[in-house]
Write a protein that holds these residues in place. Structure first.
Motif, PDB file in Angstrom:
ATOM      1  N   GLY A 149      29.309  70.731  76.911  1.00  0.00           N
ATOM      2  CA  GLY A 149      28.408  70.652  75.763  1.00  0.00           C
ATOM      3  C   GLY A 149      29.150  70.705  74.431  1.00  0.00           C
ATOM      4  N   GLY A 150      30.087  71.641  74.339  1.00  0.00           N
ATOM      5  CA  GLY A 150      30.839  71.795  73.099  1.00  0.00           C
ATOM      6  C   GLY A 150      31.725  70.592  72.821  1.00  0.00           C
ATOM      7  N   MET A 151      32.276  70.015  73.897  1.00  0.00           N
ATOM      8  CA  MET A 151      33.126  68.827  73.715  1.00  0.00           C
ATOM      9  C   MET A 151      32.304  67.645  73.208  1.00  0.00           C
ATOM     10  N   LYS A 152      31.075  67.540  73.696  1.00  0.00           N
ATOM     11  CA  LYS A 152      30.210  66.457  73.212  1.00  0.00           C
ATOM     12  C   LYS A 152      29.991  66.604  71.716  1.00  0.00           C
ATOM     13  N   LYS A 153      29.689  67.860  71.325  1.00  0.00           N
ATOM     14  CA  LYS A 153      29.487  68.136  69.893  1.00  0.00           C
ATOM     15  C   LYS A 153      30.690  67.684  69.083  1.00  0.00           C
ATOM     16  N   ARG A 154      31.874  68.038  69.595  1.00  0.00           N
ATOM     17  CA  ARG A 154      33.084  67.717  68.835  1.00  0.00           C
ATOM     18  C   ARG A 154      33.322  66.216  68.785  1.00  0.00           C
ATOM     19  N   ALA A 155      33.030  65.525  69.901  1.00  0.00           N
ATOM     20  CA  ALA A 155      33.200  64.075  69.898  1.00  0.00           C
ATOM     21  C   ALA A 155      32.214  63.435  68.913  1.00  0.00           C
ATOM     22  N   GLY A 156      30.984  63.970  68.881  1.00  0.00           N
ATOM     23  CA  GLY A 156      29.988  63.454  67.943  1.00  0.00           C
ATOM     24  C   GLY A 156      30.434  63.679  66.509  1.00  0.00           C
ATOM     25  N   LEU A 157      31.081  64.816  66.299  1.00  0.00           N
ATOM     26  CA  LEU A 157      31.595  65.161  64.980  1.00  0.00           C
ATOM     27  C   LEU A 157      32.696  64.189  64.565  1.00  0.00           C
ATOM     28  N   ALA A 158      33.589  63.919  65.496  1.00  0.00           N
ATOM     29  CA  ALA A 158      34.683  62.988  65.205  1.00  0.00           C
ATOM     30  C   ALA A 158      34.113  61.625  64.831  1.00  0.00           C
ATOM     31  N   ARG A 159      33.091  61.196  65.569  1.00  0.00           N
ATOM     32  CA  ARG A 159      32.488  59.896  65.291  1.00  0.00           C
ATOM     33  C   ARG A 159      31.825  59.886  63.915  1.00  0.00           C
ATOM     34  N   ALA A 160      31.119  60.983  63.586  1.00  0.00           N
ATOM     35  CA  ALA A 160      30.395  61.021  62.317  1.00  0.00           C
ATOM     36  C   ALA A 160      31.338  60.997  61.122  1.00  0.00           C
ATOM     37  N   LEU A 161      32.544  61.540  61.299  1.00  0.00           N
ATOM     38  CA  LEU A 161      33.448  61.660  60.155  1.00  0.00           C
ATOM     39  C   LEU A 161      34.289  60.408  59.922  1.00  0.00           C
ATOM     40  N   GLN A 162      34.262  59.467  60.873  1.00  0.00           N
ATOM     41  CA  GLN A 162      35.178  58.324  60.778  1.00  0.00           C
ATOM     42  C   GLN A 162      35.062  57.515  59.499  1.00  0.00           C
ATOM     43  N   LEU A 163      33.856  57.262  59.059  1.00  0.00           N
ATOM     44  CA  LEU A 163      33.704  56.320  57.947  1.00  0.00           C
ATOM     45  C   LEU A 163      33.771  56.987  56.574  1.00  0.00           C
ATOM     46  N   LYS A 164      34.099  58.252  56.545  1.00  0.00           N
ATOM     47  CA  LYS A 164      34.174  58.979  55.283  1.00  0.00           C
ATOM     48  C   LYS A 164      32.933  58.741  54.418  1.00  0.00           C
ATOM     49  N   PRO A 165      31.785  59.191  54.919  1.00  0.00           N
ATOM     50  CA  PRO A 165      30.524  58.897  54.240  1.00  0.00           C
ATOM     51  C   PRO A 165      30.324  59.741  52.979  1.00  0.00           C
ATOM     52  N   GLU A 166      29.348  59.310  52.165  1.00  0.00           N
ATOM     53  CA  GLU A 166      29.027  60.073  50.956  1.00  0.00           C
ATOM     54  C   GLU A 166      28.199  61.308  51.267  1.00  0.00           C
ATOM     55  N   ILE A 167      27.351  61.165  52.277  1.00  0.00           N
ATOM     56  CA  ILE A 167      26.469  62.269  52.628  1.00  0.00           C
ATOM     57  C   ILE A 167      26.604  62.540  54.123  1.00  0.00           C
ATOM     58  N   MET A 168      26.885  63.784  54.467  1.00  0.00           N
ATOM     59  CA  MET A 168      27.000  64.128  55.881  1.00  0.00           C
ATOM     60  C   MET A 168      25.833  65.014  56.289  1.00  0.00           C
ATOM     61  N   LEU A 169      25.209  64.665  57.400  1.00  0.00           N
ATOM     62  CA  LEU A 169      24.153  65.511  57.928  1.00  0.00           C
ATOM     63  C   LEU A 169      24.627  66.081  59.264  1.00  0.00           C
ATOM     64  N   PHE A 170      24.711  67.379  59.346  1.00  0.00           N
ATOM     65  CA  PHE A 170      25.144  68.007  60.593  1.00  0.00           C
ATOM     66  C   PHE A 170      23.990  68.801  61.175  1.00  0.00           C
ATOM     67  N   ASP A 171      23.541  68.429  62.344  1.00  0.00           N
ATOM     68  CA  ASP A 171      22.500  69.219  62.991  1.00  0.00           C
ATOM     69  C   ASP A 171      23.155  70.149  64.003  1.00  0.00           C
ATOM     70  N   GLU A 172      23.227  71.397  63.643  1.00  0.00           N
ATOM     71  CA  GLU A 172      23.842  72.432  64.482  1.00  0.00           C
ATOM     72  C   GLU A 172      25.221  72.029  64.995  1.00  0.00           C
ATOM     73  N   PRO A 173      26.171  71.904  64.086  1.00  0.00           N
ATOM     74  CA  PRO A 173      27.500  71.427  64.480  1.00  0.00           C
ATOM     75  C   PRO A 173      28.255  72.387  65.384  1.00  0.00           C
ATOM     76  N   THR A 174      27.920  73.670  65.343  1.00  0.00           N
ATOM     77  CA  THR A 174      28.745  74.615  66.100  1.00  0.00           C
ATOM     78  C   THR A 174      28.012  75.263  67.265  1.00  0.00           C
ATOM     79  N   THR A 175      26.778  74.841  67.511  1.00  0.00           N
ATOM     80  CA  THR A 175      26.075  75.411  68.655  1.00  0.00           C
ATOM     81  C   THR A 175      26.809  75.017  69.929  1.00  0.00           C
ATOM     82  N   GLY A 176      27.084  75.982  70.761  1.00  0.00           N
ATOM     83  CA  GLY A 176      27.764  75.687  72.013  1.00  0.00           C
ATOM     84  C   GLY A 176      29.272  75.742  71.915  1.00  0.00           C
TER      85      GLY A 176
END
Ligand SMILES: Nc1ncnc2c1ncn2[C@@H]1O[C@H](COP(=O)(O)OP(=O)(O)OP(=O)(O)O)[C@@H](O)[C@H]1O
Ligand SMILES: [Mg+2]
Lengths: 260, 263
Positions: A149-176
């Motif tokens: 579960g935690g690895m999925k979160k981290r992979a999702g995090l890596a994907r979200a950060l790739q494009l260096k967006p202006e606005i980041m939305l994190f839904d429970e980034p550290t749960t698990g």
């Protein structure tokens, strides 16, 4: 406060249950998210934090009110314009929402492949770099079903950060995640925000730790939002449900300030 | 009680119309998606292999058995009138204009259509399509247009294969088993099949390919909005069943319509 990246004006959202009654999630809420800062949204489970994020992304539509993002009202735009607006966002879903028929590497590489003209070699370098930051190196060939579960979160995090967006939305980034990993993720947030300068909204139950990152705190309770310009201020609130919230999440130590 | 049943009837009516509206909109978006760049060539090839190459065996088998049955059955009927020589014409026209396109479409629906529907349905309920939307990657371009183009190319080709194998099957049954004159089988076929007949079969197979992809991917893509489908794994299974049934029925209906219009 500085200019705002996102502004909610009288936003109402409710769901109609099967028996016809309404469940109000947001009851004419007003708040704004300051640009370049971190806003933490807290609140009990099922209060509507994830729904709020989905409203910002126009994955769900509000019944009334406006949600202004960069001068556009996201509740009324559609099609190409909406797509353009969404390029400003990076999102980590609560359930990570990884593409389950792609490997971790391909998942993280996807936004780079589809949205940039980088060469495959550059992409590989960037992806491996961020997988290393998130301690996923060596797991890049696994598929989401083979991750914890935690690895999925981290992979999702890596994907979200790739494009260096202006606005980041994190839904429970550290749960698990374990406490050490949680701390590292927070440091990563602080670093990347300093680098890229994005506006971030973090939905989290990890209180008070996540407050270290917060410039502004919003507490969602029974359809209402209480906005606190800094995490400290939450402790001085006289509202009973906030007092209760502070007491249960941050413990008596913080309460004692109040008593003094 | 009466008001209740009227309102229930009305409610069902509204949800059927809403559903049709969504499917219509979906069709437009799907077609638009094919013109968006960049095109995913590797995914297109994968779909070609899945829909086209993957269906070869089942099409071959179905065509051979259908052709042989047509050969036997045709011989039985025609022999009564002493018209054995018409066997080649009967078998080939039936296959090229009707059975080839229809049976190919039904096989592809069962094999590939159901898989497409389930795939998109699962992606929808696990928020993977939302994630694509949020990354501003158009799901129609990314997920659906490769499937549509692959089907538009491979279904007509599979239909041609079906026709050829079916006619050969008819030949085996008629000539080798029943003793029809081989020359007359071939000649009957050559003299009666016109370009127009082949065109009709081809148009049908294109239309069927579009129908299959539209209905099967559409049901999966819209799974969260389909009333009464339930939630989660069950909604995907319900919708997949729906997709196969609806797409088979529409293939049969459009088969009749196209024959009536174009014959
Ligand atoms: N698609 C939907 N249809 C109906 N009700 C919904 C839907 N999505 C969410 N809800 C309801 O809205 C409420 C808020 O849900 P939400 O997911 O936003 O909670 P949350 O604050 O993120 O909770 P958690 O901290 O547990 O993630 C819940 O009561 C939920 O049942
Ligand atoms: Mg949530």
């Amino acid at each position: 406060m500085s200019e705002s990246a996102i502004t909610f004006k009288d936003v109402e959202k409710s769901f109609v249950k099967d028996n016809g009654s309404r469940q109000v999630i947001l009851d004419k809420v007003n708040f704004s998210i300051p640009a370049g800062k971190t806003t933490v949204i807290a609140g009990g489970s099922g209060q509507g934090k994830s729904v709020t994020l989905k409203l910002v992304l126009a994955l769900m539509r509000a019944e009334s009110g406006q949600i202004m993002v960069a001068g556009d009202d996201i509740t009324s735009i559609r099609g190409g314009k909406l797509k353009k607006l969404r390029t400003r966002f990076g999102v980590l879903f609560q359930g990570a929402a990884l593409f389950d028929s792609m490997s971790v590497f391909d998942n993280v590489a996807l936004p780079l492949r589809e949205r940039t003209r980088k060469s495959e070699a550059e992409i590989k370098k960037l992806v491996l770099e961020s997988l290393e930051q998130l301690e996923l190196l060596g797991h890049e060939d696994k598929f989401p079903a083979q991750l914890s579960g935690g690895m999925k979160k981290r992979a999702g995090l890596a994907r979200a950060l790739q494009l260096k967006p202006e606005i980041m939305l994190f839904d429970e980034p550290t749960t698990g995640l374990d406490p050490v990993m949680t701390q590292e993720i927070y440091q990563l947030f602080a670093r990347t925000q300093a680098q890229i300068g994005y506006t971030s909204i973090i939905v989290s139950h990890d209180i008070p730790k996540v407050f270290n990152l917060a410039d502004q705190v919003i507490v969602l309770h029974n359809g209402n939002m209480d906005v606190f310009p800094s995490p400290e201020e939450i402790q001085w609130s006289q509202k009973t449900h906030i007092k209760e919230f502070v007491k249960t999440t941050m413990g008596e130590i913080y309460q004692s300030h109040l008593v003094e | 009680m009466r008001v209740n049943s009227v309102s229930r009837f009305g409610g069902t009516g509204i949800s059927v119309v809403a559903d049709l509206g969504r499917m219509g909109l979906y069709l437009l978006q799907m077609i638009q998606g094919c013109f968006r760049m960049p095109f995913r060539f590797s995914e297109f090839m994968r779909q070609m292999s899945f829909i086209g190459v993957g269906s070869l065996a089942v099409i071959f088998f179905t065509a051979a058995s259908t052709g042989m049955v047509l050969g036997l059955q045709g011989y039985y009927s025609l022999h009564k009138f002493g018209a054995d020589g018409m066997l080649g014409s009967a078998v080939s026209l039936t296959l090229i204009m009707e059975l080839g396109p229809v049976l190919t479409a039904l096989m592809v629906t069962g094999r590939a259509g159901s898989a497409m529907c389930a795939e998109l349905g699962i992606m929808r309920i696990s928020e993977q399509i939302d994630a694509l939307d949020c990354m501003a990657i158009d799901p129609f371009r990314y997920l659906i247009s490769p499937k549509l183009l692959a089907a538009l190319i491979s279904v007509p080709l599979l239909t041609v294969l079906f026709d050829v194998v079916g006619i050969a099957g008819g030949y085996v049954a008629g000539v080798h088993l029943m003793g029809v004159n081989p020359g007359s089988y071939i000649e009957g076929m050559r003299s009666s099949v016109t370009n127009h007949d082949i065109l009709l079969g081809t148009v049908k197979s294109f239309v069927f390919a579009l129908l299959i992809v539209w209905i099967c991917t559409g049901r999966g893509y819209l799974v969260h909005q389909i009333k009464g489908a339930g939630f989660g794994a069950r909604s995907v299974s319900t919708v997949t069943t729906q997709a196969v049934v609806l797409s088979s029925i529409s293939v049969l209906i459009f088969d009749y319509l196209l024959t009536a219009i174009l014959l």
